[in-house]
Design a protein around this motif. Structure first.
Motif, mmCIF file in Angstrom:
data_model
loop_
_atom_site.group_PDB
_atom_site.id
_atom_site.type_symbol
_atom_site.label_atom_id
_atom_site.label_comp_id
_atom_site.label_asym_id
_atom_site.label_seq_id
_atom_site.Cartn_x
_atom_site.Cartn_y
_atom_site.Cartn_z
ATOM 1 N N PHE A 183 0.703 -1.172 0.070
ATOM 2 C CA PHE A 183 0.150 0.045 0.084
ATOM 3 C C PHE A 183 0.893 1.188 -0.186
ATOM 4 O O PHE A 183 0.271 2.444 -0.788
ATOM 5 C CB PHE A 183 -0.812 0.079 1.065
ATOM 6 C CG PHE A 183 -1.713 -1.135 1.292
ATOM 7 C CD1 PHE A 183 -2.119 -2.063 0.443
ATOM 8 C CD2 PHE A 183 -2.411 -1.503 2.510
ATOM 9 C CE1 PHE A 183 -2.910 -3.230 0.405
ATOM 10 C CE2 PHE A 183 -3.227 -2.494 2.641
ATOM 11 C CZ PHE A 183 -3.717 -3.190 1.619
ATOM 12 N N TYR A 192 1.297 3.469 -2.817
ATOM 13 C CA TYR A 192 0.311 3.006 -3.914
ATOM 14 C C TYR A 192 -0.514 4.318 -4.361
ATOM 15 O O TYR A 192 -0.773 5.285 -3.782
ATOM 16 C CB TYR A 192 -0.777 2.102 -3.220
ATOM 17 C CG TYR A 192 -1.755 1.692 -4.524
ATOM 18 C CD1 TYR A 192 -1.604 0.467 -4.955
ATOM 19 C CD2 TYR A 192 -3.128 2.157 -4.501
ATOM 20 C CE1 TYR A 192 -2.268 0.141 -5.992
ATOM 21 C CE2 TYR A 192 -3.892 1.889 -5.374
ATOM 22 C CZ TYR A 192 -3.563 0.696 -6.194
ATOM 23 O OH TYR A 192 -4.316 0.140 -7.025
ATOM 24 N N PHE A 211 -0.546 6.599 -1.195
ATOM 25 C CA PHE A 211 -1.068 6.214 -0.047
ATOM 26 C C PHE A 211 0.382 6.066 1.001
ATOM 27 O O PHE A 211 1.371 5.762 0.556
ATOM 28 C CB PHE A 211 -1.704 4.828 0.015
ATOM 29 C CG PHE A 211 -2.319 4.532 1.203
ATOM 30 C CD1 PHE A 211 -3.570 4.660 1.675
ATOM 31 C CD2 PHE A 211 -1.741 3.687 2.252
ATOM 32 C CE1 PHE A 211 -4.131 4.542 2.837
ATOM 33 C CE2 PHE A 211 -2.323 3.639 3.601
ATOM 34 C CZ PHE A 211 -3.573 4.082 3.951
ATOM 35 N N ASP A 246 -6.023 -3.306 7.617
ATOM 36 C CA ASP A 246 -5.903 -3.965 6.130
ATOM 37 C C ASP A 246 -4.411 -3.821 5.719
ATOM 38 O O ASP A 246 -3.715 -3.083 6.033
ATOM 39 C CB ASP A 246 -6.776 -2.907 5.227
ATOM 40 C CG ASP A 246 -6.976 -3.522 4.021
ATOM 41 O OD1 ASP A 246 -6.296 -4.400 3.610
ATOM 42 O OD2 ASP A 246 -7.800 -3.103 3.127
ATOM 43 N N ASP A 268 -3.395 -9.940 0.284
ATOM 44 C CA ASP A 268 -4.038 -8.795 1.101
ATOM 45 C C ASP A 268 -5.170 -9.566 2.017
ATOM 46 O O ASP A 268 -5.684 -10.724 1.851
ATOM 47 C CB ASP A 268 -4.852 -8.405 -0.229
ATOM 48 C CG ASP A 268 -5.762 -6.935 0.106
ATOM 49 O OD1 ASP A 268 -5.506 -6.383 0.937
ATOM 50 O OD2 ASP A 268 -6.515 -6.665 -0.876
ATOM 51 N N HIS A 290 -11.859 -7.739 -5.105
ATOM 52 C CA HIS A 290 -10.888 -7.894 -6.627
ATOM 53 C C HIS A 290 -10.224 -8.798 -6.605
ATOM 54 O O HIS A 290 -9.840 -9.672 -5.629
ATOM 55 C CB HIS A 290 -9.915 -6.657 -6.634
ATOM 56 C CG HIS A 290 -9.096 -6.408 -5.241
ATOM 57 N ND1 HIS A 290 -8.034 -7.079 -5.392
ATOM 58 C CD2 HIS A 290 -9.400 -6.110 -3.943
ATOM 59 C CE1 HIS A 290 -7.251 -6.683 -3.811
ATOM 60 N NE2 HIS A 290 -8.156 -6.147 -3.266
ATOM 61 N N HIS A 316 -4.597 -5.407 -7.837
ATOM 62 C CA HIS A 316 -5.913 -5.268 -8.265
ATOM 63 C C HIS A 316 -5.937 -6.082 -9.789
ATOM 64 O O HIS A 316 -5.407 -5.463 -10.599
ATOM 65 C CB HIS A 316 -6.465 -4.097 -8.019
ATOM 66 C CG HIS A 316 -6.533 -3.375 -6.715
ATOM 67 N ND1 HIS A 316 -5.837 -2.251 -6.279
ATOM 68 C CD2 HIS A 316 -7.183 -3.813 -5.702
ATOM 69 C CE1 HIS A 316 -6.104 -2.006 -5.347
ATOM 70 N NE2 HIS A 316 -6.858 -2.692 -4.759
ATOM 71 N N GLU A 349 -13.844 -9.194 0.552
ATOM 72 C CA GLU A 349 -13.552 -8.389 1.554
ATOM 73 C C GLU A 349 -14.853 -7.517 1.833
ATOM 74 O O GLU A 349 -15.093 -6.299 1.464
ATOM 75 C CB GLU A 349 -12.363 -7.320 1.341
ATOM 76 C CG GLU A 349 -12.371 -6.490 -0.060
ATOM 77 C CD GLU A 349 -11.223 -5.711 0.078
ATOM 78 O OE1 GLU A 349 -10.946 -4.868 0.842
ATOM 79 O OE2 GLU A 349 -10.504 -5.677 -1.290
ATOM 80 N N TRP A 398 -8.395 9.888 0.426
ATOM 81 C CA TRP A 398 -8.389 8.357 0.694
ATOM 82 C C TRP A 398 -9.329 7.983 1.777
ATOM 83 O O TRP A 398 -10.088 7.300 1.612
ATOM 84 C CB TRP A 398 -6.871 7.945 1.224
ATOM 85 C CG TRP A 398 -5.956 7.765 0.196
ATOM 86 C CD1 TRP A 398 -4.961 8.823 -0.024
ATOM 87 C CD2 TRP A 398 -5.591 6.991 -0.800
ATOM 88 N NE1 TRP A 398 -4.162 8.305 -1.025
ATOM 89 C CE2 TRP A 398 -4.625 7.201 -1.430
ATOM 90 C CE3 TRP A 398 -6.346 5.578 -0.724
ATOM 91 C CZ2 TRP A 398 -4.126 6.184 -2.575
ATOM 92 C CZ3 TRP A 398 -5.790 4.740 -1.948
ATOM 93 C CH2 TRP A 398 -4.663 5.174 -2.619
HETATM 94 N N1 MF3 Z 1 -7.284 -3.868 0.740
HETATM 95 C C1 MF3 Z 1 -7.401 -2.733 -0.046
HETATM 96 C C2 MF3 Z 1 -7.748 -2.770 -1.392
HETATM 97 O O1 MF3 Z 1 -8.171 -4.081 -1.807
HETATM 98 C C3 MF3 Z 1 -6.264 -1.781 0.285
HETATM 99 C C4 MF3 Z 1 -5.843 -0.829 -0.686
HETATM 100 S S1 MF3 Z 1 -5.078 0.469 0.143
HETATM 101 C C5 MF3 Z 1 -4.144 1.212 -1.068
HETATM 102 O O2 MF3 Z 1 -7.731 -2.295 -2.252
HETATM 103 F F1 MF3 Z 1 -3.377 2.162 -0.328
HETATM 104 F F2 MF3 Z 1 -3.325 0.268 -1.527
HETATM 105 F F3 MF3 Z 1 -4.658 1.934 -2.060
#
Ligand code: MF3
Ligand code: CO
Length: 269
Positions: A56, A59, A69, A100, A111, A174, A181, A207, A224
């Protein structure tokens, strides 16, 4: 929709087990007085010391105008649903905090998320945590090869709503693999029997995000932090799950077992 080979799933198990261990290290620290920044430091240490990289931190979302992030963890307190920033404020007894955590290891992502009670919380909030975790396990149980994505979504939604709670629509699970993702999106609401068929080799981050009452979710000016509009508190539980011939395999549980109703200890408890 990317299907992984058995060797790739083996590597995803390694990544997911490191992620689980890192979350366990964080979990031990959750108590009144600890700050989410301290949790974040422990998570980063646990991840980096095992040769993995936080997913993260840094990110970038789709919009170039939003800062990357800042944390290793998303720490989302009380009415914050997801994507809270770790900070120096101490948690207080009666709070809940969703932690998370995501990482990359040997080119693959993992994740997971859990929501913890800080000290003892109100009975309705305890029920919210239980129902959200149960809805995750109901979704996992529905993630059988040959089923459809809508079967997972409907199982999550039914379980959360049967307990009297509301399922968040604004964020979804996802696919996950060499990218954090991947397609498909995994909504927490929908109709059984609809959507793409689940095939062995598909890996999903399931999730559920569940709130006390019906509400929209907004995003603060930091780009965010996502709290509920009506102030309802929110819970979030997540596992990385591979669809296999033998059934759904929960990569982020110790030993990466094939789903068994006993796993949802959560379900009965
Ligand atoms: N578990 C989250 C997701 O599925 C966390 C993303 S946070 C981020 O997207 F910072 F990576 F965007
Ligand atoms: Co996720």
């Amino acid at each position: 929709m990317i299907l992984k080979r058995a060797r790739e799933i083996d590597t995803m198990v390694e990544a997911a087990q490191i992620n689980r261990e890192a979350l366990e290290a964080v979990e031990k620290l959750v108590r009144p007085g600890v700050s989410t920044a301290e949790l974040d430091e422990a998570a980063e240490d646990a991840i980096v010391s095992r040769g993995a990289r936080p997913a993260f931190k840094g990110y970038r979302g789709s919009s170039a105008s939003i800062a990357p992030f800042p944390g290793t963890l998303c720490t989302s307190v009380n009415e914050v649903v997801v994507h809270g920033f770790p900070d120096r404020r101490p948690l207080v007894g009666g709070d809940i905090v969703s932690v998370d955590i995501g990482l990359f290891y040997k080119g693959y992502a993992a994740d997971m998320a859990k929501t913890y009670a800080v000290g003892s919380v109100a009975p309705r909030i305890q029920a919210l945590l239980k129902a959200t975790e149960r809805s995750l396990y109901a979704g996992i149980e529905a993630a059988q090869p040959g089923n459809r994505l809508g079967d997972v979504a409907a199982a999550v939604q039914r379980t959360a709503e049967a307990a009297g709670f509301w399922v968040v629509r604004e964020f979804v699970g996802h696919g996950i693999g060499s990218s954090f993702h991947e397609s498909p999106d995994v909504p927490n609401y929908g109709r059984a029997g609809t959507g793409p068929r689940l095939r062995p080799g598909l890996v999903l981050a399931i999730e559920p995000m569940v709130t006390e009452s019906k509400t929209d979710v907004k995003i603060l000016s930091d780009g965010w932090t996502a709290p509920t509009v009506n102030g309802s508190w929110a819970a979030h539980f997540e596992h990385t799950v591979a669809i296999t011939e033998a059934g759904p395999r929960v990569l982020t549980i110790a030993g990466a077992p094939i789903y068994d109703p006993m796993l949802g200890g959560a379900r009965g408890a």
